[in-house]
Motif scaffolding. Structure first.
Motif, PDB file in Angstrom:
ATOM      1  N   ALA A  49      24.526  21.764 -13.816  1.00  0.00           N
ATOM      2  CA  ALA A  49      23.992  22.225 -12.531  1.00  0.00           C
ATOM      3  C   ALA A  49      23.170  23.495 -12.729  1.00  0.00           C
ATOM      4  CB  ALA A  49      25.136  22.480 -11.550  1.00  0.00           C
ATOM      5  N   GLU A  50      23.642  24.386 -13.568  1.00  0.00           N
ATOM      6  CA  GLU A  50      22.892  25.618 -13.840  1.00  0.00           C
ATOM      7  C   GLU A  50      21.629  25.320 -14.640  1.00  0.00           C
ATOM      8  OE1 GLU A  50      26.128  29.174 -14.159  1.00  0.00           O
ATOM      9  OE2 GLU A  50      26.479  27.425 -15.441  1.00  0.00           O
ATOM     10  N   ALA A  51      21.694  24.312 -15.505  1.00  0.00           N
ATOM     11  CA  ALA A  51      20.478  23.892 -16.211  1.00  0.00           C
ATOM     12  C   ALA A  51      19.470  23.309 -15.224  1.00  0.00           C
ATOM     13  CB  ALA A  51      20.829  22.852 -17.275  1.00  0.00           C
ATOM     14  N   GLY A  52      19.974  22.549 -14.258  1.00  0.00           N
ATOM     15  CA  GLY A  52      19.087  21.994 -13.236  1.00  0.00           C
ATOM     16  C   GLY A  52      18.450  23.071 -12.379  1.00  0.00           C
ATOM     17  N   SER A  55      15.290  24.300 -13.933  1.00  0.00           N
ATOM     18  CA  SER A  55      14.178  23.373 -13.690  1.00  0.00           C
ATOM     19  C   SER A  55      13.655  23.511 -12.267  1.00  0.00           C
ATOM     20  CB  SER A  55      14.642  21.934 -13.946  1.00  0.00           C
ATOM     21  OG  SER A  55      15.034  21.766 -15.298  1.00  0.00           O
ATOM     22  N   THR A  56      14.563  23.708 -11.309  1.00  0.00           N
ATOM     23  CA  THR A  56      14.152  23.860  -9.914  1.00  0.00           C
ATOM     24  C   THR A  56      13.341  25.132  -9.715  1.00  0.00           C
ATOM     25  OG1 THR A  56      16.113  22.666  -9.156  1.00  0.00           O
ATOM     26  CG2 THR A  56      14.976  24.043  -7.541  1.00  0.00           C
ATOM     27  N   VAL A  57      13.796  26.234 -10.322  1.00  0.00           N
ATOM     28  CA  VAL A  57      13.075  27.512 -10.223  1.00  0.00           C
ATOM     29  C   VAL A  57      11.676  27.368 -10.812  1.00  0.00           C
ATOM     30  CG1 VAL A  57      12.993  29.876 -11.123  1.00  0.00           C
ATOM     31  CG2 VAL A  57      15.110  28.980 -10.150  1.00  0.00           C
ATOM     32  N   PRO A  97      13.625  32.681 -24.945  1.00  0.00           N
ATOM     33  CA  PRO A  97      14.611  31.951 -25.756  1.00  0.00           C
ATOM     34  C   PRO A  97      15.769  32.792 -26.258  1.00  0.00           C
ATOM     35  CG  PRO A  97      12.358  31.481 -26.477  1.00  0.00           C
ATOM     36  CD  PRO A  97      12.286  32.647 -25.564  1.00  0.00           C
ATOM     37  N   TRP A  98      15.682  34.123 -26.152  1.00  0.00           N
ATOM     38  CA  TRP A  98      16.667  34.989 -26.798  1.00  0.00           C
ATOM     39  C   TRP A  98      17.533  35.766 -25.810  1.00  0.00           C
ATOM     40  CZ3 TRP A  98      15.927  33.027 -31.357  1.00  0.00           C
ATOM     41  CH2 TRP A  98      14.644  32.662 -31.754  1.00  0.00           C
ATOM     42  N   VAL A  99      17.413  35.461 -24.514  1.00  0.00           N
ATOM     43  CA  VAL A  99      18.151  36.241 -23.514  1.00  0.00           C
ATOM     44  C   VAL A  99      19.233  35.382 -22.864  1.00  0.00           C
ATOM     45  CG1 VAL A  99      16.181  37.738 -23.056  1.00  0.00           C
ATOM     46  CG2 VAL A  99      16.485  35.657 -21.692  1.00  0.00           C
ATOM     47  N   GLY A 100      20.050  36.010 -22.010  1.00  0.00           N
ATOM     48  CA  GLY A 100      21.096  35.305 -21.294  1.00  0.00           C
ATOM     49  C   GLY A 100      20.550  34.475 -20.140  1.00  0.00           C
ATOM     50  N   LEU A 104      16.874  34.592 -18.255  1.00  0.00           N
ATOM     51  CA  LEU A 104      16.103  33.367 -18.496  1.00  0.00           C
ATOM     52  C   LEU A 104      15.533  32.828 -17.186  1.00  0.00           C
ATOM     53  CD1 LEU A 104      15.162  31.018 -20.334  1.00  0.00           C
ATOM     54  CD2 LEU A 104      17.370  29.920 -19.862  1.00  0.00           C
ATOM     55  N   LEU A 105      16.356  32.825 -16.127  1.00  0.00           N
ATOM     56  CA  LEU A 105      15.872  32.380 -14.814  1.00  0.00           C
ATOM     57  C   LEU A 105      14.666  33.198 -14.362  1.00  0.00           C
ATOM     58  CD1 LEU A 105      18.966  31.677 -12.502  1.00  0.00           C
ATOM     59  CD2 LEU A 105      17.178  30.066 -13.181  1.00  0.00           C
ATOM     60  N   ALA A 106      14.764  34.513 -14.508  1.00  0.00           N
ATOM     61  CA  ALA A 106      13.671  35.391 -14.073  1.00  0.00           C
ATOM     62  C   ALA A 106      12.405  35.152 -14.890  1.00  0.00           C
ATOM     63  CB  ALA A 106      14.109  36.855 -14.185  1.00  0.00           C
ATOM     64  N   LEU A 107      12.551  35.022 -16.197  1.00  0.00           N
ATOM     65  CA  LEU A 107      11.385  34.814 -17.056  1.00  0.00           C
ATOM     66  C   LEU A 107      10.743  33.451 -16.834  1.00  0.00           C
ATOM     67  CD1 LEU A 107      12.780  36.417 -20.324  1.00  0.00           C
ATOM     68  CD2 LEU A 107      10.810  37.236 -19.012  1.00  0.00           C
TER      69      LEU A 107
END
Length: 414
Positions: A49-52, A55-57, A97-100, A104-107
């Motif tokens: 769900a968090e991976a999805g 993709s949504t963001v 690729p190297w952050v939490g 990652l969501l923000a980037l």
């Protein structure tokens, strides 16, 4: 029907270059989708769900950026517009690729807002480079290359994640797209009939009237809006078929065949685009949407994996041609000076269709089984097709006379 048109297109240097370059610009998109999912549920130890949500963001950010960057293409030209993505994307994708998870969501959101508008650029170069009689074939050729990218991309993503790890694979695949964007900046192909915009060029306004705040552009009319709604619906159908296929293979206890079935579906779409572009007379968007919707509903009646694959192949024949028909009708009904912005809205319609279709199809699948995704997507496609047909039949035709030779109104396009 004549496939000679494709050979004629390939002989045009600008068309040949932009088709190949467009493939490298687009492969990172489906490849990264797979890698990011594996990265989130693997090294970051998060849920699907968090991976999805990642993709949504990304989808929402790209839907917001497409019209904005398309408008910049119309006003500033290709090189000045690409400076923004080329300044932001190398930084964002070198860190992501190297952050939490939360960084990652923000980037990903930032990268989505500055994604290279490859679809708008490739199609504008194609339309500028060909004659009026080659437009549909040119857009079909672009659809074929897009299908190839979406067939190859996930394979590259899985292989890259397996051999290099998800972080390295994500970095490499995104830098492939960045390098392709740099090559595009260096080539600087013309995207309109005139020269690319340069500093000091007058900013185009509607019918010579200075732009006003909150004033709708002159190209916004019921025909174009319905064609965008048709594009949104076609995209919703595709994501519903995508999720429905996963659910069907699990229900048939043939999950191992999922990749093969998906490839068969993509092959159908590729062949459909090839045939549609070679036709001498092209069916309208409403007709193509009816065929896509009807064959999608028909797939729900499959009784085993073989019948499912055959019916999905049949539905695939109308996937890319439906999107091509809508895009051709839209671009034929607007001035070339606003094509970048309009194509941006077309891309947003596709992105939003996927974003809305995924949870809607998931709900339908949970409610009535794998057939729910196909019934929901196909049924909605038939309803929107009927609305497009009824509206375009009632639209007046005098507007056609005010368009340049070879251009069509949305009504005539249908």
């Amino acid at each position: 029907m004549s496939f000679q048109t494709y050979a004629d297109l390939w002989r045009i240097p600008d068309v040949r270059r932009i088709l190949v370059l467009g493939l490298f610009l687009r492969i990172p998109m489906p490849a990264s989708s797979v890698i990011v999912t594996l990265h989130v549920v693997g090294p970051l130890d998060r849920s699907y769900a968090e991976a999805g949500l990642v993709s949504t963001v990304l989808a929402i950010a790209m839907a917001v950026s497409a019209p904005w960057l398309g408008r910049l293409l119309d006003r500033l030209g290709l090189r000045r517009t690409l400076l923004l993505p080329l300044a932001v994307l190398p930084i964002a994708w070198s860190i992501a690729p190297w952050v939490g998870y939360l960084p990652l969501l923000a980037l990903v959101a930032i990268a989505g807002l500055f994604t290279v508008p490859s679809f708008s650029i490739v199609r504008q170069v194609m339309l500028r480079s060909v004659g009026p009689g080659q437009r549909t074939a040119a857009l079909s050729a672009d659809a074929i290359m897009t299908e190839l990218g979406f067939m190859v991309g996930p394979v590259i993503g899985v292989l890259g994640a397996s051999y290099f790890g998800t972080s390295q694979a994500l970095l490499l695949i995104q830098w492939l797209g960045i390098v392709a964007a740099v090559v595009l900046w260096l080539l600087n192909p013309m995207i309109t009939e005139g020269d690319p915009a340069v500093p000091g060029d007058p900013v185009p306004t509607d019918a010579g009237v200075p732009a006003r705040r909150f004033r709708l552009p002159s190209w916004v009319n019921p025909g174009v809006i319905l064609l965008l709604a048709g594009t949104f619906t076609a995209s919703l159908i595709l994501i519903a078929e995508d999720l429905g296929t996963v659910a069907a293979m699990r229900d048939f206890d043939r999950t191992a065949l999922l990749g093969l079935v998906m490839a068969i579906w993509a092959l159908g779409s590729l062949l459909g685009a090839l045939i549609y572009g070679a036709l001498n007379s092209h069916p309208s968007t409403a007709v193509m949407l009816v065929l896509l919707g009807a064959t999608t509903v028909l797939t729900a009646f499959a009784w085993d994996p073989i019948s499912f694959a055959v019916l999905l192949l049949l539905s695939g024949f109308f996937c890319a041609p439906t999107l091509t028909a809508a895009l051709e009708a839209i671009t034929s009904s607007v001035p070339s000076t606003v094509r970048g912005e309009v194509m941006g809205w077309h891309g947003s319609a596709i992105t939003l269709g996927s974003a809305v279709g995924a949870p809607a199809a998931g709900f339908a699948i949970d409610l009535i089984g794998w057939q729910g995704g196909f019934v929901l997507g196909g049924g909605l496609g038939l309803l929107i097709a009927a609305a497009i047909w009824l509206t375009t039949r009632r639209m007046s035709t005098p507007a056609e006379t005010s368009l340049p030779p070879g251009e069509k109104s949305p009504a005539s396009a249908e």
